[in-house]
Design a protein around this motif. Sequence first.
Motif, PDB file in Angstrom:
ATOM      1  N   ALA A  12       0.770  -1.196   0.084  1.00 44.13           N
ATOM      2  CA  ALA A  12      -0.137  -0.042  -0.113  1.00 44.13           C
ATOM      3  C   ALA A  12       0.893   1.116  -0.179  1.00 44.13           C
ATOM      4  N   VAL A  13       1.953   1.305   0.812  1.00 47.02           N
ATOM      5  CA  VAL A  13       2.880   2.316   0.767  1.00 47.02           C
ATOM      6  C   VAL A  13       3.450   2.648  -0.531  1.00 47.02           C
ATOM      7  N   GLU A  14       4.108   1.500  -0.860  1.00 43.44           N
ATOM      8  CA  GLU A  14       4.839   1.755  -2.511  1.00 43.44           C
ATOM      9  C   GLU A  14       3.738   2.295  -3.380  1.00 43.44           C
ATOM     10  N   VAL A  15       2.438   1.788  -3.491  1.00 41.93           N
ATOM     11  CA  VAL A  15       1.709   2.289  -4.376  1.00 41.93           C
ATOM     12  C   VAL A  15       1.113   3.760  -4.123  1.00 41.93           C
ATOM     13  N   LEU A  16       1.192   4.102  -2.835  1.00 41.00           N
ATOM     14  CA  LEU A  16       1.043   5.554  -2.469  1.00 41.00           C
ATOM     15  C   LEU A  16       1.890   6.359  -2.991  1.00 41.00           C
ATOM     16  N   ALA A  17       3.318   5.801  -2.933  1.00 37.08           N
ATOM     17  CA  ALA A  17       4.234   6.794  -3.461  1.00 37.08           C
ATOM     18  C   ALA A  17       4.404   6.864  -4.898  1.00 37.08           C
ATOM     19  N   ARG A  18       3.480   5.791  -5.745  1.00 45.24           N
ATOM     20  CA  ARG A  18       3.296   5.886  -7.151  1.00 45.24           C
ATOM     21  C   ARG A  18       2.278   7.103  -7.442  1.00 45.24           C
ATOM     22  N   ILE A  19       1.062   6.988  -6.670  1.00 47.37           N
ATOM     23  CA  ILE A  19       0.008   7.761  -6.779  1.00 47.37           C
ATOM     24  C   ILE A  19       0.586   9.279  -6.809  1.00 47.37           C
ATOM     25  N   HIS A  20       1.583   9.565  -5.563  1.00 45.53           N
ATOM     26  CA  HIS A  20       1.870  10.994  -5.290  1.00 45.53           C
ATOM     27  C   HIS A  20       2.969  11.483  -6.367  1.00 45.53           C
ATOM     28  N   ALA A  57       4.372  19.135   0.362  1.00 48.00           N
ATOM     29  CA  ALA A  57       4.473  18.542  -0.811  1.00 48.00           C
ATOM     30  C   ALA A  57       2.872  18.415  -1.224  1.00 48.00           C
ATOM     31  N   VAL A  58       2.703  19.006  -2.457  1.00 46.86           N
ATOM     32  CA  VAL A  58       1.388  19.026  -3.123  1.00 46.86           C
ATOM     33  C   VAL A  58       1.397  18.332  -4.362  1.00 46.86           C
ATOM     34  N   GLY A  59       0.225  17.669  -4.665  1.00 50.16           N
ATOM     35  CA  GLY A  59       0.020  16.931  -5.989  1.00 50.16           C
ATOM     36  C   GLY A  59      -1.455  16.188  -5.741  1.00 50.16           C
ATOM     37  N   VAL A  60      -1.555  15.098  -6.759  1.00 47.94           N
ATOM     38  CA  VAL A  60      -2.566  14.022  -6.555  1.00 47.94           C
ATOM     39  C   VAL A  60      -2.720  13.486  -5.359  1.00 47.94           C
ATOM     40  N   PHE A  61      -3.838  13.587  -4.629  1.00 48.82           N
ATOM     41  CA  PHE A  61      -4.118  12.670  -3.346  1.00 48.82           C
ATOM     42  C   PHE A  61      -5.386  11.717  -3.443  1.00 48.82           C
ATOM     43  N   HIS A  62      -5.413  10.730  -2.863  1.00 52.79           N
ATOM     44  CA  HIS A  62      -6.711   9.747  -3.023  1.00 52.79           C
ATOM     45  C   HIS A  62      -7.659  10.300  -1.912  1.00 52.79           C
ATOM     46  N   LEU A  66       0.594  14.458   2.160  1.00 54.69           N
ATOM     47  CA  LEU A  66       1.005  13.903   3.227  1.00 54.69           C
ATOM     48  C   LEU A  66      -0.159  13.504   3.997  1.00 54.69           C
ATOM     49  N   LEU A  67      -1.338  13.949   3.715  1.00 58.09           N
ATOM     50  CA  LEU A  67      -2.519  13.591   4.318  1.00 58.09           C
ATOM     51  C   LEU A  67      -3.104  12.023   4.155  1.00 58.09           C
ATOM     52  N   ASP A  68      -2.719  11.716   3.086  1.00 53.88           N
ATOM     53  CA  ASP A  68      -2.810  10.204   2.786  1.00 53.88           C
ATOM     54  C   ASP A  68      -2.277   9.347   3.588  1.00 53.88           C
ATOM     55  N   LEU A  69      -0.959   9.553   3.748  1.00 50.20           N
ATOM     56  CA  LEU A  69      -0.347   8.840   4.705  1.00 50.20           C
ATOM     57  C   LEU A  69      -0.771   8.874   6.123  1.00 50.20           C
ATOM     58  N   ALA A  70      -1.106   9.997   6.628  1.00 46.48           N
ATOM     59  CA  ALA A  70      -1.606  10.221   7.932  1.00 46.48           C
ATOM     60  C   ALA A  70      -2.953   9.575   7.775  1.00 46.48           C
ATOM     61  N   TRP A  71      -3.820   9.601   6.773  1.00 47.87           N
ATOM     62  CA  TRP A  71      -5.054   8.728   7.016  1.00 47.87           C
ATOM     63  C   TRP A  71      -4.796   7.516   7.293  1.00 47.87           C
ATOM     64  N   LEU A  72      -4.139   6.752   6.388  1.00 54.93           N
ATOM     65  CA  LEU A  72      -3.657   5.143   6.522  1.00 54.93           C
ATOM     66  C   LEU A  72      -3.102   5.240   7.978  1.00 54.93           C
ATOM     67  N   THR A  89      11.304   6.233   2.237  1.00 56.29           N
ATOM     68  CA  THR A  89      12.257   5.254   1.482  1.00 56.29           C
ATOM     69  C   THR A  89      11.771   5.441  -0.083  1.00 56.29           C
ATOM     70  N   ALA A  90      10.247   5.174  -0.281  1.00 55.43           N
ATOM     71  CA  ALA A  90       9.801   4.816  -1.532  1.00 55.43           C
ATOM     72  C   ALA A  90       9.862   6.193  -2.385  1.00 55.43           C
ATOM     73  N   THR A  91       9.505   7.348  -1.276  1.00 56.81           N
ATOM     74  CA  THR A  91       9.500   8.726  -2.105  1.00 56.81           C
ATOM     75  C   THR A  91      10.440   9.492  -2.425  1.00 56.81           C
ATOM     76  N   GLY A  92      11.765   9.362  -1.292  1.00 62.20           N
ATOM     77  CA  GLY A  92      12.641  10.125  -1.362  1.00 62.20           C
ATOM     78  C   GLY A  92      12.664  11.484  -0.508  1.00 62.20           C
ATOM     79  N   ARG A  93      11.332  11.712  -0.095  1.00 59.76           N
ATOM     80  CA  ARG A  93      10.653  12.813   0.733  1.00 59.76           C
ATOM     81  C   ARG A  93      10.845  12.723   2.188  1.00 59.76           C
TER      82      ARG A  93
END
Length: 331
Positions: free
Chosen positions: A136-144, A197-202, A233-239, A271-275
């Motif tokens: 899930a975290v790996e795919v979240l990085a791709r979404i972002h 960091a701003v961009g597409v979020f779920h 970062l709200l997506d990760l916080a939501w999870l 690790t997945a995003t480098g952020r």
Amino acid sequence: MRALSTRSVAEGMQALARATADPTSTVSEAWPMPGNAGLSFGCDVVDRDGTTPLVIRLAPPGVRRRGNTDVLRIVPLLDSLAAAGVPVAAVRWSVDDPRWFGTDAVVQDRLDALPLHMADPALSATVSVPHALAQAVEVLARIHATPPPPGWPEPRPLAEEIDFWAPMLGRSSEPAWTDAGTALHDALLAGIPDDPAVGVFHGDFHTNNILFDADGTLAAVVDWEISGVGAQLLDLAWLAMFTDPGCWEPAFGARMRVTADPAWLRERYETATGRSTGTFDWFRALACYRFGVITVFNVYLHRSGKRVDATWEDRARSILPLLHRGLEFLR
């Protein structure tokens, strides 16, 4: 209300398939899918090539198309995500012609996959929690990392995001909810991050909205209705909120099926995003505020008889734990 009849949905899907794909198509029935306020239906289209399982998502009839009531807005996002390698259910049709369903509709493949269900093992895929969450975290990085579709609205500033929920908090019937929610609202405004960091979020990223194949491989991320462009970062916080027993009333927290160490989620995401995720706790507080207020509002709708759903009475017991937990994160 024609669009909410299972019979009319089946008839509309059959007519659409015959007009645009195969004139021999048949749809014998449609049935409500879980969640989505009764606006999502499953069906099977049978034609000369075989059987195609589908999900039909409808816009609420007679309601202004905006945000999560505009089902067609997610189509360009799903196309962008698929092109970026994010697993999503393919879109077969998207229609704004009311002759098919009486309202706008998006028709997607219905996958032979299940979520890692947070509450009900009968509805859940057989997959270990660490393996599922790592994927899930790996795919979240791709979404972002996926660029927003052209023409999508500009991101809402965080101050506006916080204030957006305040009127719903005003529907509270419990003074303690109002006091705790107001305190968290004010504390969030006082500590807004400078450069998120701003961009597409779920927008609703948790394991009930992530499907897994029988072998435990992540098959698709679903339910994009409240997606947008904003602080990601709200997506990760939501999870993290939905996997942290400390955010919920003790009886609920004790029976949670899917739990994780927030620090583990954070490390994998970095690790997945480098952020850097230095403002993670602030976004965890925002997640608690957001869902706490959503619960307040749905309890109001239930108790007032405007939209009766007794499950919100159970969730009401977690309103104060959520709001207090959010204040802890900010301290």
